[in-house]
Motif scaffolding. Structure first.
Motif, PDB file in Angstrom:
ATOM      1  N   SER A   6      14.843 -30.934  -3.266  1.00 47.18           N
ATOM      2  CA  SER A   6      13.615 -30.463  -3.908  1.00 47.18           C
ATOM      3  C   SER A   6      13.693 -28.945  -3.999  1.00 47.18           C
ATOM      4  O   SER A   6      14.170 -28.273  -3.086  1.00 47.18           O
ATOM      5  CB  SER A   6      12.369 -30.904  -3.139  1.00 47.18           C
ATOM      6  N   TYR A  28       7.790 -31.335   5.542  1.00 53.04           N
ATOM      7  CA  TYR A  28       8.568 -32.458   5.014  1.00 53.04           C
ATOM      8  C   TYR A  28       8.674 -33.574   6.051  1.00 53.04           C
ATOM      9  O   TYR A  28       8.557 -34.751   5.713  1.00 53.04           O
ATOM     10  CB  TYR A  28       9.952 -31.990   4.566  1.00 53.04           C
ATOM     11  N   ALA A  58       7.605 -35.944  -5.843  1.00 54.87           N
ATOM     12  CA  ALA A  58       7.364 -34.524  -6.155  1.00 54.87           C
ATOM     13  C   ALA A  58       5.874 -34.197  -6.052  1.00 54.87           C
ATOM     14  O   ALA A  58       5.490 -33.151  -5.513  1.00 54.87           O
ATOM     15  CB  ALA A  58       7.889 -34.186  -7.548  1.00 54.87           C
ATOM     16  N   ILE A  61       4.864 -34.037  -2.355  1.00 57.12           N
ATOM     17  CA  ILE A  61       5.305 -32.778  -1.745  1.00 57.12           C
ATOM     18  C   ILE A  61       4.409 -31.631  -2.211  1.00 57.12           C
ATOM     19  O   ILE A  61       3.972 -30.807  -1.404  1.00 57.12           O
ATOM     20  CB  ILE A  61       6.785 -32.502  -2.077  1.00 57.12           C
ATOM     21  N   VAL A  75       7.139 -28.610  -8.034  1.00 56.02           N
ATOM     22  CA  VAL A  75       8.212 -29.170  -7.225  1.00 56.02           C
ATOM     23  C   VAL A  75       9.125 -29.944  -8.168  1.00 56.02           C
ATOM     24  O   VAL A  75       8.692 -30.886  -8.827  1.00 56.02           O
ATOM     25  CB  VAL A  75       7.664 -30.122  -6.130  1.00 56.02           C
ATOM     26  N   VAL A  77      12.569 -32.166  -8.384  1.00 56.06           N
ATOM     27  CA  VAL A  77      13.447 -32.934  -7.497  1.00 56.06           C
ATOM     28  C   VAL A  77      14.631 -33.500  -8.276  1.00 56.06           C
ATOM     29  O   VAL A  77      14.521 -33.835  -9.450  1.00 56.06           O
ATOM     30  CB  VAL A  77      12.695 -34.077  -6.777  1.00 56.06           C
TER      31      VAL A  77
END
Length: 185
Positions: A6, A28, A58, A61, A75, A77
């Protein structure tokens, strides 16, 4: 287990959107992403996950970053396999004299489509060179990125897709880290 890379947009640029990498790894882990490893201070995290829906991942996150750090970051990925493919598709790879320190890969949040790609390729960028392949924009800066007059904001407007850029050294190092993680399970 899938290994995912990411890349956060706009993290730790100047005094904006500051995040310590140990705090990012902890976030994370709290999101149940396994073995998170960071590369440099610009928000690159390599990890393992069972999640197959990368768009949902994504977003999850991004929501976690906003809740934990108080700002929203795009984000982007890529699986280790997708990153490997992006490296293999480097349109400058076969050309002699290319300085890898002057090559930037912008990982786009999604494929911009053929019309947007055509729009971007019509933009005058001399001396910089642009190539688009799928969801990656490859830009070569023969006189260095720091001296460039190229306006990436205009290119993003033409693409109608956001992205985040990484230099070639970072791209290849992140794949190396991802491959080690792939080999660990």
């Amino acid at each position: 287990m899938t290994v995912v890379i990411s890349m956060l947009r706009g993290v730790n640029l100047g005094s904006h959107n500051r995040v310590k990498m140990d705090q990012l790894r902890a976030l994370y882990q709290s999101l149940k992403l396994l073995n998170p490893q960071t590369y440099i201070q610009s928000g690159n995290v390599i990890f393992q996950t069972k999640e197959q829906d990368l768009a949902r991942l994504a977003k999850r996150i991004g929501n976690g970053i906003e809740q934990s750090f108080g700002f929203r970051s795009d984000v982007v990925v890529r699986t280790a396999s997708e990153l490997r493919t992006a490296i293999a598709r480097n349109p400058f790879a076969a050309r002699a004299g290319i300085d890898p320190s002057k090559l930037l890969v912008t990982f786009l949040a999604s494929d911009p489509g053929p019309e947007a790609r055509e729009r971007v390729l019509r933009i005058k960028t001399d001396p910089e060179e642009l190539r688009i392949d799928g969801s990656e924009l490859y830009t070569y800066y023969p006189n260095s990125i720091g001296r460039s007059k190229l306006q990436m904001a205009g290119i993003e407007r033409a693409l109608k897709v956001s992205g985040t850029g990484r230099n070639w050294t970072s791209v290849t190092k992140m794949l190396e880290m991802a491959e080690k993680l792939e080999g660990s399970h």
